[in-house]
Design an enzyme around this catalytic site. Structure first.
Site, mmCIF file in Angstrom:
data_model
loop_
_atom_site.group_PDB
_atom_site.id
_atom_site.type_symbol
_atom_site.label_atom_id
_atom_site.label_comp_id
_atom_site.label_asym_id
_atom_site.label_seq_id
_atom_site.Cartn_x
_atom_site.Cartn_y
_atom_site.Cartn_z
ATOM 1 C CE LYS A 181 -3.428 -0.174 2.599
ATOM 2 N NZ LYS A 181 -4.443 -0.030 3.647
HETATM 3 O O1 G3P Z 1 -8.123 0.506 5.087
HETATM 4 C C1 G3P Z 1 -8.171 1.527 5.318
HETATM 5 C C2 G3P Z 1 -8.698 2.044 6.041
HETATM 6 O O2 G3P Z 1 -8.281 1.051 7.566
HETATM 7 C C3 G3P Z 1 -8.774 3.238 6.907
HETATM 8 O O3 G3P Z 1 -10.051 2.708 7.714
HETATM 9 O O4 G3P Z 1 -12.079 3.590 9.874
HETATM 10 O O5 G3P Z 1 -9.434 3.934 10.018
HETATM 11 O O6 G3P Z 1 -11.319 5.019 8.275
HETATM 12 P P1 G3P Z 1 -10.883 4.217 8.715
#
Ligand code: G3P
Length: 219
Positions: A83
């Protein structure tokens, strides 16, 4: 579908179902496990996961490349994908990683808008991850943005897939998939919420009770 976690118990449980193709992680997700990053990557791979996404870290293209090489050292079996955060340093890192290893699979991450995703695809990302919930929190309609990305990729025949990410409820997941995301990466609790609906769980309980009752009556 991908599972957005680095928790070994969650991965083991979710992968019993046949729903998931792989696991995605990021530094925040890894921090929750409070284990050395390289050890946690090895432990996740040891569960037999066929695709594990690991985010490379750094605030310059050079630093991102260095970290990519560090992560790549664990990638003997080609099961790790990388990533890369989509800022200008990330775009440069994608180009350089692809030059170093054309087979490296790269997901452009931290995407908050269609234009960012378009540049990621043009730079050579195999996939991009729009952050659905974070977009909503920032006044961007994630579903419109996903539609635009998908239209751009399809119209130009770009082989870049959309892996929608960042969810806080199950409607966002269905919304992203129906807006044009090829797939999504979801946390374990939302996976359970998608399937274990109270009404369905209650109906299943009643079916089982009636099955037992018939068994008793006809014994
Ligand atoms: O995969 C990216 C994701 O984990 C971000 O999620 O919940 O931190 O907005 P969040």
């Amino acid at each position: 579908m991908y599972l957005d976690t680095a928790n070994l118990a969650e991965i083991s449980e979710a992968f019993k179902t046949g729903v998931f193709q792989g696991v995605t992680t990021n530094p925040t997700i890894l921090l929750k496990e409070k284990t050395d990053r390289m050890k946690q990557i090895r432990d996740i791979l040891a569960l037999g996961i066929s695709r594990l996404y690991v985010q490379v870290l750094g605030d310059s293209a050079e630093a991102l490349i260095e970290d990519y090489r560090r992560v790549r050292s664990l990638n003997e079996e080609g099961r790790i994908a990388y990533k890369v955060s989509m800022d200008v340093h990330g775009l440069e890192a994608v180009k350089r990683i692809k030059e170093e290893d054309p087979d490296a699979e790269i997901l452009g991450t931290a995407i908050y808008s269609a234009d960012q995703a378009i540049l990621g695809a043009l730079a050579g990302c195999d996939s991009v991850a729009p952050y659905v919930n974070r977009m909503e929190n920032n006044g961007v309609n994630p579903f419109e943005a996903i539609q635009k990305m998908r239209m751009f990729f399809d119209d130009r025949g770009l082989a870049c897939t959309i892996v929608a990410a960042s969810f806080k409820n199950t409607n966002q997941i269905v919304g992203a998939l129906t807006a044009g995301a090829h797939t999504a990466t979801i946390p374990y609790d939302l996976f359970l919420q998608m399937i274990n609906k109270d009404v369905a769980v209650n109906a299943i309980k009643v079916f089982n009770q009636h099955g037992e009752e018939l068994e008793r009556q006809t014994r």
